[in-house]
Design a protein around this motif. Structure first.
Motif, PDB file in Angstrom:
ATOM      1  N   ASP A 296     -46.193  37.173   6.245  1.00  0.00           N
ATOM      2  CA  ASP A 296     -44.958  36.880   5.173  1.00  0.00           C
ATOM      3  C   ASP A 296     -44.233  35.662   5.201  1.00  0.00           C
ATOM      4  O   ASP A 296     -43.913  34.818   6.728  1.00  0.00           O
ATOM      5  CB  ASP A 296     -43.165  37.888   6.051  1.00  0.00           C
ATOM      6  CG  ASP A 296     -42.122  37.627   5.717  1.00  0.00           C
ATOM      7  OD1 ASP A 296     -41.354  36.635   4.433  1.00  0.00           O
ATOM      8  OD2 ASP A 296     -41.178  38.103   5.761  1.00  0.00           O
ATOM      9  N   SER A 297     -44.366  34.360   4.819  1.00  0.00           N
ATOM     10  CA  SER A 297     -43.591  33.169   4.963  1.00  0.00           C
ATOM     11  C   SER A 297     -42.595  33.259   5.772  1.00  0.00           C
ATOM     12  O   SER A 297     -42.218  31.581   6.073  1.00  0.00           O
ATOM     13  CB  SER A 297     -43.759  32.424   3.357  1.00  0.00           C
ATOM     14  OG  SER A 297     -43.010  33.452   2.937  1.00  0.00           O
ATOM     15  N   VAL A 298     -41.823  33.704   5.527  1.00  0.00           N
ATOM     16  CA  VAL A 298     -40.348  33.548   6.284  1.00  0.00           C
ATOM     17  C   VAL A 298     -40.384  33.763   7.646  1.00  0.00           C
ATOM     18  O   VAL A 298     -39.700  33.626   8.188  1.00  0.00           O
ATOM     19  CB  VAL A 298     -39.193  34.079   5.168  1.00  0.00           C
ATOM     20  CG1 VAL A 298     -38.195  33.825   5.654  1.00  0.00           C
ATOM     21  CG2 VAL A 298     -39.004  33.837   3.862  1.00  0.00           C
TER      22      VAL A 298
ATOM     23  N   SER B 158     -38.756  32.079  10.611  1.00  0.00           N
ATOM     24  CA  SER B 158     -37.184  32.262  11.456  1.00  0.00           C
ATOM     25  C   SER B 158     -37.585  32.604  12.325  1.00  0.00           C
ATOM     26  O   SER B 158     -36.333  32.542  13.007  1.00  0.00           O
ATOM     27  CB  SER B 158     -37.064  34.055  10.455  1.00  0.00           C
ATOM     28  OG  SER B 158     -35.973  34.357  10.998  1.00  0.00           O
ATOM     29  N   VAL B 159     -38.260  33.462  13.342  1.00  0.00           N
ATOM     30  CA  VAL B 159     -38.191  33.209  14.168  1.00  0.00           C
ATOM     31  C   VAL B 159     -38.392  31.763  15.459  1.00  0.00           C
ATOM     32  O   VAL B 159     -37.734  32.126  16.480  1.00  0.00           O
ATOM     33  CB  VAL B 159     -39.848  34.206  15.154  1.00  0.00           C
ATOM     34  CG1 VAL B 159     -39.763  33.554  16.436  1.00  0.00           C
ATOM     35  CG2 VAL B 159     -40.110  35.583  14.422  1.00  0.00           C
ATOM     36  N   TRP B 160     -39.055  30.718  14.764  1.00  0.00           N
ATOM     37  CA  TRP B 160     -38.821  29.521  14.849  1.00  0.00           C
ATOM     38  C   TRP B 160     -37.304  29.023  15.096  1.00  0.00           C
ATOM     39  O   TRP B 160     -37.168  28.669  15.751  1.00  0.00           O
ATOM     40  CB  TRP B 160     -40.273  29.045  14.022  1.00  0.00           C
ATOM     41  CG  TRP B 160     -40.070  27.458  14.508  1.00  0.00           C
ATOM     42  CD1 TRP B 160     -39.697  26.521  14.014  1.00  0.00           C
ATOM     43  CD2 TRP B 160     -40.144  26.098  15.763  1.00  0.00           C
ATOM     44  NE1 TRP B 160     -39.102  24.998  14.991  1.00  0.00           N
ATOM     45  CE2 TRP B 160     -39.582  24.782  15.670  1.00  0.00           C
ATOM     46  CE3 TRP B 160     -40.714  27.323  17.110  1.00  0.00           C
ATOM     47  CZ2 TRP B 160     -39.599  23.748  16.484  1.00  0.00           C
ATOM     48  CZ3 TRP B 160     -40.500  25.684  18.060  1.00  0.00           C
ATOM     49  CH2 TRP B 160     -39.808  24.204  17.821  1.00  0.00           C
ATOM     50  N   LEU B 161     -36.864  29.340  13.734  1.00  0.00           N
ATOM     51  CA  LEU B 161     -35.655  28.766  13.605  1.00  0.00           C
ATOM     52  C   LEU B 161     -34.470  29.601  15.007  1.00  0.00           C
ATOM     53  O   LEU B 161     -33.647  29.266  15.406  1.00  0.00           O
ATOM     54  CB  LEU B 161     -34.818  29.022  12.032  1.00  0.00           C
ATOM     55  CG  LEU B 161     -35.176  28.320  11.068  1.00  0.00           C
ATOM     56  CD1 LEU B 161     -35.379  28.332  10.192  1.00  0.00           C
ATOM     57  CD2 LEU B 161     -35.392  26.891  11.379  1.00  0.00           C
TER      58      LEU B 161
ATOM     59  N   PRO C 253     -30.096  25.911   2.723  1.00  0.00           N
ATOM     60  CA  PRO C 253     -31.011  25.977   1.475  1.00  0.00           C
ATOM     61  C   PRO C 253     -32.681  26.755   1.664  1.00  0.00           C
ATOM     62  O   PRO C 253     -33.031  26.118   2.921  1.00  0.00           O
ATOM     63  CB  PRO C 253     -30.963  24.984   0.964  1.00  0.00           C
ATOM     64  CG  PRO C 253     -30.813  23.916   2.502  1.00  0.00           C
ATOM     65  CD  PRO C 253     -30.015  24.332   3.443  1.00  0.00           C
ATOM     66  N   ALA C 254     -32.635  27.318   0.829  1.00  0.00           N
ATOM     67  CA  ALA C 254     -34.367  27.626   1.155  1.00  0.00           C
ATOM     68  C   ALA C 254     -34.954  27.809   2.328  1.00  0.00           C
ATOM     69  O   ALA C 254     -35.982  27.876   2.941  1.00  0.00           O
ATOM     70  CB  ALA C 254     -35.259  26.546   0.703  1.00  0.00           C
ATOM     71  N   ASN C 255     -33.947  28.854   2.687  1.00  0.00           N
ATOM     72  CA  ASN C 255     -34.275  29.836   4.309  1.00  0.00           C
ATOM     73  C   ASN C 255     -34.481  28.818   5.320  1.00  0.00           C
ATOM     74  O   ASN C 255     -34.446  28.949   6.173  1.00  0.00           O
ATOM     75  CB  ASN C 255     -35.510  30.320   4.440  1.00  0.00           C
ATOM     76  CG  ASN C 255     -35.591  31.214   3.230  1.00  0.00           C
ATOM     77  OD1 ASN C 255     -34.490  32.348   4.111  1.00  0.00           O
ATOM     78  ND2 ASN C 255     -36.363  31.798   2.571  1.00  0.00           N
ATOM     79  N   ALA C 256     -33.711  27.265   5.356  1.00  0.00           N
ATOM     80  CA  ALA C 256     -34.475  26.098   6.569  1.00  0.00           C
ATOM     81  C   ALA C 256     -32.733  26.766   7.045  1.00  0.00           C
ATOM     82  O   ALA C 256     -32.969  26.100   8.609  1.00  0.00           O
ATOM     83  CB  ALA C 256     -33.502  25.420   5.493  1.00  0.00           C
TER      84      ALA C 256
ATOM     85  N   VAL D 243     -29.934  37.265  10.136  1.00  0.00           N
ATOM     86  CA  VAL D 243     -29.334  36.845   8.989  1.00  0.00           C
ATOM     87  C   VAL D 243     -30.243  37.298   8.024  1.00  0.00           C
ATOM     88  O   VAL D 243     -30.312  38.130   6.386  1.00  0.00           O
ATOM     89  CB  VAL D 243     -29.403  35.055   8.846  1.00  0.00           C
ATOM     90  CG1 VAL D 243     -29.353  34.883   7.124  1.00  0.00           C
ATOM     91  CG2 VAL D 243     -27.986  34.382   9.210  1.00  0.00           C
ATOM     92  N   LEU D 244     -31.713  37.453   8.377  1.00  0.00           N
ATOM     93  CA  LEU D 244     -33.460  37.691   7.533  1.00  0.00           C
ATOM     94  C   LEU D 244     -33.262  38.767   7.700  1.00  0.00           C
ATOM     95  O   LEU D 244     -33.019  39.872   6.471  1.00  0.00           O
ATOM     96  CB  LEU D 244     -34.529  36.975   8.208  1.00  0.00           C
ATOM     97  CG  LEU D 244     -35.674  37.528   7.907  1.00  0.00           C
ATOM     98  CD1 LEU D 244     -35.946  36.952   5.651  1.00  0.00           C
ATOM     99  CD2 LEU D 244     -37.017  36.856   8.939  1.00  0.00           C
TER     100      LEU D 244
END
Lengths: 308, 292
Positions: A81-83, A87-90, A257-260, A266-267
């Motif tokens: 998965d690209s997100v 998401s882990v990093w964020l 925006p765009a999962n940033a 949230v995911l």
């Protein structure tokens, strides 16, 4: 005559020890409601989360009624998965910068400044910092949203210095939620450190003053080592609180925006409720629960260590 | 000892640079604190000013024609009272369930030695660290299967459980500070454990119970995510969720009304927090929560 006597004696004693054991068990009866609540509303969901993360259970459709066993497919999907990796990093950035660095350092700084200043300024600033923490999270989130928006207070301030602002929520979503979380959560660290610093004996720091220890050295070699237990506990608790932040991010950027700014909570919400994929949503939730468990285990060790 | 102290103080006073340095440090500390306080107060200032500005936007400005029109606009049964009543039912219900379970559990943990105590308390402490937002996805699944969605009582029991570990931990600490002697006398007179709990221990730890109650109530009052997921009908939504509809669903946002509603919704928790902080000091409440 002697034989029945000793027999009856023994049976009485045995009965009394059984009664004693029973009474000791019965004494624990009042704990049962709590155990039931925790079992039904906490343990069961956690167990169900791990179970469904191996299935394709969904909110609606065929998979809702008849979920299929998928094995580790959901977890394998995370890696492709690209997100998810983003998401882990964020989430790591959000926790490290807003809690460990921001709230912790600022809370300690405010508490230290308060010991130096005292009086009206200290109590006024304390009230303001606590107010943003005690407000309902959704209200704090609105206030932060307004502050960072195009026409908001931040851009008004920048305008005074002739700087052209932008819509920070779109241009720098992570920076805005990090700052908002520092604003919102610093009060907790401040209260912990104020309580801890009030326990530091004045004699200790005054003795250091006599020795001519400079301020920074005194802080690094005397004050901080004394309150290291509070520092460890505080870091633990604010990490766990920040890991679970949802409302603040949801109101301010909704992960965009765009999962940033899509952190793991949230995911998990988006996958489970927006896209209806409970299986994948619970897989993400399970990862979060596991992270919480690791931190929880460390926290329990810390408290046990402090006690013994 | 005291004469030595006095001598030291005199020695310190004689060297004026130290005294001057102290004053400088004090001024610098005050200035730094004031700057921090200003940064923290700015987002809140918008909330206050916008609430009395009928033409409010996102900028912070002094209202041109300040009025309470925004407050009047939201003071309607549908917009304000129903959500606030729902918030109250949810929060008070959560706090009552929580306190009842916590007091019952804390009593044997505090009063009787048992092999069970330590593992249980550490399990409770461990429970405080599970991220509630992560549990929401499986809880939703569980509520669907048990047909508990949109049920106020079920939501209350779930919210009570999420704060229960912290409440048990705090209540046990407060109970530990009530001396045993009074109870032992009552035990001698043949009173049962639960009778002494009700008649002797609880009255003595009123303040601590108040702190736990308010602590849980404030958390439940501010909770957005749990009712947002578990309650569906509009008539059951608490203020935290209904205020979100001001923000998201009405197309053009009524900023002033949003701010006015937010303030009216926040006032109860601000008052409750002040009660705790005044009565016992927040450090006291924290010590109940933090000490091992």
């Amino acid at each position: 005559m002697a034989v029945p006597d000793s027999l009856s004696h023994g049976s009485i004693r045995r009965r009394s020890t059984i009664q004693g054991a029973l009474r000791r068990r019965l004494r624990l009866l009042p704990v049962v409601p709590s155990i039931l609540l925790l079992g039904v509303f906490m343990l069961a969901p956690v167990a169900w989360s791990f179970y469904s993360s191996f299935t394709n259970v969904a909110l609606s459709g065929k998979a809702a009624l008849n979920p299929q066993w998928l094995g580790f497919d959901n977890y394998a999907r995370m890696l492709t998965d690209s997100v998810f990796p983003l998401s882990v990093w964020l989430t790591v950035v959000f926790v490290a910068v807003s809690a460990i660095l921001g709230q912790n350092a600022l809370g300690l700084a405010i508490a230290l400044l308060m010991t130096r200043s005292g009086g009206a300024t200290a109590s006024l600033v304390g009230t303001v910092v606590v107010a943003s923490w005690i407000l309902p999270e959704i209200v704090a989130a609105f206030a932060a949203y307004a502050y960072f928006s195009q026409d908001g207070t931040l851009n008004q301030l920048l305008g005074m210095f002739g700087v052209q602002g932008t819509n920070w929520l779109y241009a720098f979503p992570m920076a805005t939620i990090v700052l908002a979380n520092v604003w919102r959560g610093t009060a907790f660290s401040m209260l912990v450190y104020r309580a801890a610093l009030s326990q530091v004996p004045r004699d200790v720091s005054e003795a250091a003053l006599m020795d001519g220890a400079r301020g920074w050295q005194r802080l690094a070699f005397i004050t901080l080592p004394i309150i290291r237990g509070s520092i460890a506990t505080n870091l633990m608790l604010i990490t766990l609180q920040t890991l679970a932040v949802f409302t603040l991010i949801w109101v301010m950027t909704a992960g965009g925006p765009a999962n940033a700014s899509t952190t793991l909570p949230v995911l998990a919400y988006q996958e489970a409720f927006k896209l209806g994929d409970i299986g994948y949503g619970t897989a993400i939730a399970s990862i979060l629960i596991l992270i919480g468990m690791v931190f929880g285990a460390v926290y329990v060790r810390l408290v046990r260590g402090a006690k013994s | 000892m005291s004469s030595l102290r006095r001598a030291q103080r005199l020695a310190g006073n004689r060297t004026t640079p130290v005294a001057g340095g102290r004053l400088r440090v004090r001024l610098a500390a005050n200035a730094a604190l004031a700057v921090i306080g200003l940064c923290f107060v700015l987002p809140l200032a918008w909330l206050l000013l916008a609430s009395v500005d009928p033409n409010a936007g996102y900028e912070t400005r002094w209202p041109q024609s300040p009025s309470f029109a925004n407050f009047a606009a939201v003071l309607t049964p549908g917009l304000l009272f129903q959500p606030l009543v729902n918030s109250f039912i949810l929060s008070a219900g959560t706090a009552v369930v929580n306190l009842a379970a916590a007091v019952l559990a804390a009593y044997p943990l505090s009063r009787y030695q048992s092999r069970f105590n330590k593992p249980f308390l550490y399990a409770i402490l461990f429970g405080t660290s599970l991220p509630v937002t992560a549990i929401m996805v499986p809880v939703y699944g569980l509520f669907v299967q048990l047909q508990l969605l949109d049920s106020m009582p079920a939501t209350i029991f779930f919210m009570a459980t999420t704060t229960l570990p912290m409440a048990i931990w705090m209540t046990k600490n407060f109970m530990d500070s009530v001396p045993l002697e009074l109870e032992e006398a009552a035990w001698m007179d043949g009173a049962s454990g639960l009778a002494t709990l009700r008649r002797i221990v609880l009255p003595l730890m009123r303040q601590g119970l108040g702190v736990v109650f308010i602590f849980v109530f404030i958390q439940a009052w501010g909770n957005f995510f749990v009712p947002f997921i578990l309650l569906l009908s509009n008539s059951k939504q608490p203020a935290s969720v209904s205020v979100f509809s001001f923000f998201g669903q009405h197309g053009a946002i009524a900023y002033g009304e949003l701010a006015a509603f937010s303030i009216l919704y926040s006032v109860p928790v601000l008052i409750l927090y002040t009660v705790v902080a005044r009565g016992s000091g927040s450090a006291f409440a924290l010590s109940g929560a933090m000490k091992g």
